[in-house]
Design a protein around this motif. Structure first.
Motif, PDB file in Angstrom:
ATOM      1  N   TRP A  54       8.912   9.504   0.921  1.00  0.00           N
ATOM      2  CA  TRP A  54       7.911   8.692   1.602  1.00  0.00           C
ATOM      3  C   TRP A  54       7.293   7.705   0.612  1.00  0.00           C
ATOM      4  N   THR A  55       8.071   6.709   0.239  1.00  0.00           N
ATOM      5  CA  THR A  55       7.641   5.749  -0.774  1.00  0.00           C
ATOM      6  C   THR A  55       6.594   4.789  -0.201  1.00  0.00           C
ATOM      7  N   LEU A  56       5.819   4.176  -1.082  1.00  0.00           N
ATOM      8  CA  LEU A  56       4.780   3.227  -0.695  1.00  0.00           C
ATOM      9  C   LEU A  56       5.436   1.970  -0.121  1.00  0.00           C
ATOM     10  N   ASP A  57       5.168   1.682   1.152  1.00  0.00           N
ATOM     11  CA  ASP A  57       5.808   0.525   1.792  1.00  0.00           C
ATOM     12  C   ASP A  57       4.837  -0.294   2.637  1.00  0.00           C
ATOM     13  N   TYR A  58       3.543  -0.219   2.321  1.00  0.00           N
ATOM     14  CA  TYR A  58       2.537  -1.091   2.933  1.00  0.00           C
ATOM     15  C   TYR A  58       2.117  -2.131   1.905  1.00  0.00           C
ATOM     16  N   PRO A  59       1.531  -3.252   2.338  1.00  0.00           N
ATOM     17  CA  PRO A  59       1.101  -4.301   1.402  1.00  0.00           C
ATOM     18  C   PRO A  59       0.041  -3.801   0.420  1.00  0.00           C
ATOM     19  N   PRO A  60      -0.179  -4.573  -0.657  1.00  0.00           N
ATOM     20  CA  PRO A  60      -1.046  -4.112  -1.746  1.00  0.00           C
ATOM     21  C   PRO A  60      -2.479  -3.751  -1.360  1.00  0.00           C
ATOM     22  N   LEU A  61      -3.097  -4.447  -0.396  1.00  0.00           N
ATOM     23  CA  LEU A  61      -4.474  -4.086  -0.052  1.00  0.00           C
ATOM     24  C   LEU A  61      -4.558  -2.664   0.473  1.00  0.00           C
ATOM     25  N   PHE A  62      -3.522  -2.215   1.167  1.00  0.00           N
ATOM     26  CA  PHE A  62      -3.542  -0.830   1.629  1.00  0.00           C
ATOM     27  C   PHE A  62      -3.366   0.120   0.450  1.00  0.00           C
TER      28      PHE A  62
END
Length: 506
Positions: A54-62
């Protein structure tokens, strides 16, 4: 009467607290892992870390949002912040993550209040009360955020704030809020064309001179791009890795459980054709995330879905650009809905949760126009039902059906109060909506009686996606014609002539 809004906030919060012990999906572990990544690793490893699937795949603000949460989480249970501690679910962790969703929903509350005020609905009117009920007690957000587990509430809050600013003609604030939203979750790109066209037409081109237009454009670009600069600036050397995470085109045409869109029907048609022609394979319905290779029908590629989506957005965007300033707020809201629906119906790897991008803004138009309300009810029946595959645990069967039935009954009751004598459905529309009673009957009774629960375990998912997909496509086509004023007697008139604002809440 004016305090009813905050009473509804309290009821909504109480319901969410009661749901804290409920089943949660793998998204709970997704966000726990993101807490761990952003807290334990240097920033330059956030978008390359892959210990968990479950890698980080939301934009940076999230990602920054997760980092802020982790600063509190370390005092609650520091073990949840260990990257290698996969699947960690202590009681403290569960309560912390659940409560973090509830607390951040305050942004959603502010967004709801802002939009209801921007629409000019008096706080003691039936419309205002109905809007507060439909939005604050929205069953889709309860399903997705407070049972399944995600953080959509505060994101929709930012969206509603942006819409409220735009309706009040505070254009730069609207652009800024929407740009911030895109840097939290990029799925809101679905509705970006509607915002772009409106701001161009009614902010930039409304200026009295060419110099004024140029100045407005520069201001708009500066305000709109500044959140992107702040969010992506620290990752500029890793931009390819970040973009690869944000746009994973290798995940396939459809999500694990098919969203109820055109591709659900396309996949089903391929399976039927493959069976009739005795061709091996056919589009999958196994519930797994994988690339789909169609056996009979042509295989769909990302560019095809992009072109279809853009083509179906264009008519409503043209109407928005050509609309008068008086009509523009309602045409804008319909454009947001239809741009989102175009992307949902034809987009690549669409998740069923994305139907909320259509349903939440549609709640606003439900309050001010009878025909919008009629289409809204049809989509609510199909759209909220299509979220049931997210709540597959047997312990959730009673909550999901009771919450769903309560919400659609409440929606009908409020529409009847706003628009006296509200009915307006054709016989085939009633028959379609009643047809949703058959799917649970098959899933929980007939499949066992007929012995199909083991032979065809994913058939209920297939039936849900295809049958709900028929309703979504019916809504999309009918509502599009209505919004363009092309369906005979039902004219999508501007203004709010059908709203009786003096009607009091009983």
């Amino acid at each position: 009467m004016k305090d009813l809004f905050w009473h509804l906030v309290g009821i909504s919060t109480g319901l969410k607290i009661l749901l804290i012990p409920a089943y949660h999906s793998t998204d709970f572990e997704v966000h726990r892992n993101w807490l761990a990544i952003t807290h334990s690793l240097p920033l330059n490893r956030w978008y390359v870390e892959a210990t968990s699937e479950w890698t980080l795949d939301y934009p940076p603000l999230f990602a920054y949002f997760e980092w802020l949460l982790s600063q509190v989480a370390r005092y609650v249970d520091p073990r949840m912040l260990e990257v290698s501690n996969l699947g960690y679910e202590s009681k403290a962790t569960v309560y912390f993550q659940r409560l973090s969703v509830i607390v951040t929903d305050l942004v959603y509350v502010l967004g709801v209040r802002s939009c209801l005020g921007a629409l000019g609905l008096a706080r003691d009117s039936q419309q205002h009360f109905a809007g507060a009920m439909l939005l604050l007690l929205n069953v889709g957000l309860i399903f997705v955020d407070h049972i399944h587990f995600q953080y959509n509430g505060f994101l929709f809050g930012i969206l509603l704030l942006s819409i409220g600013y735009l309706i009040r003609q505070r254009f730069l604030w609207s652009a800024f809020a929407f740009a911030v939203l895109l840097n939290f979750k990029h799925i809101f790109l679905y509705m970006a064309p509607a915002f772009g066209v409106y701001l161009l037409r009614f902010y930039c081109l409304e200026q009295a001179s060419v110099a004024g237009m140029a100045s407005a454009m520069i201001k708009l670009l500066a305000v709109g791009l500044s959140p992107f600069a702040v969010a992506f600036g620290p990752f500029v050397k890793q931009l390819p890795e970040v973009l690869a995470r944000l746009f994973p085109f290798k995940r396939g045409l459809t999500h694990a459980y098919w969203a109820p869109n055109f591709w659900a029907l396309y996949n089903a048609a391929d399976k039927v054709a493959a069976s009739l022609m005795r061709v091996p394979g056919g589009a999958t319905s196994s519930g797994l995330v994988q690339e789909v290779k169609h056996s009979v029908l042509p295989t769909i590629t990302p560019p095809m879905t992009f072109i279809l989506t853009l083509v179906f957005m264009l008519p409503i965007l043209v109407k928005l650009f050509r609309s008068s300033k008086k009509q523009s707020p309602l045409v804008f809201l319909r454009s947001v809905i239809l741009c989102s629906c175009s992307s949902f119906v034809f987009g690549w790897h669409v998740h069923e949760k994305a139907i909320l991008l259509v349903l939440i803004p549609l709640c606003l138009l439900t309050l001010v126009n009878r025909e919008d309300a009629r289409y809204s009810y049809i989509l609510a029946i199909a759209g909220y039902f299509s979220l049931f595959p997210l709540l597959f645990d047997p312990d959730l069967f009673i909550p999901r059906y009771s919450l769903y039935m309560s919400y659609v009954a409440m929606l009908y009751g409020q529409l009847y109060r706003i628009f006296p004598g509200f009915r307006g459905f054709h016989v085939w529309e009633w028959l379609y909506m009643l047809g949703f009673l058959v799917i649970p009957l098959y899933e929980h009774l007939l499949s066992f009686v007929l012995g199909l629960d083991k032979r065809l375990p994913f058939l209920p998912l297939l039936l849900t996606s295809v049958y709900a997909g028929l309703g979504v496509l019916y809504f999309f086509g009918g509502y599009y014609l209505y919004a363009l004023g092309l369906n005979g007697g039902n004219k999508a008139a501007g203004g709010t002539a059908s709203v009786k604002r003096k009607r009091k809440t009983k």
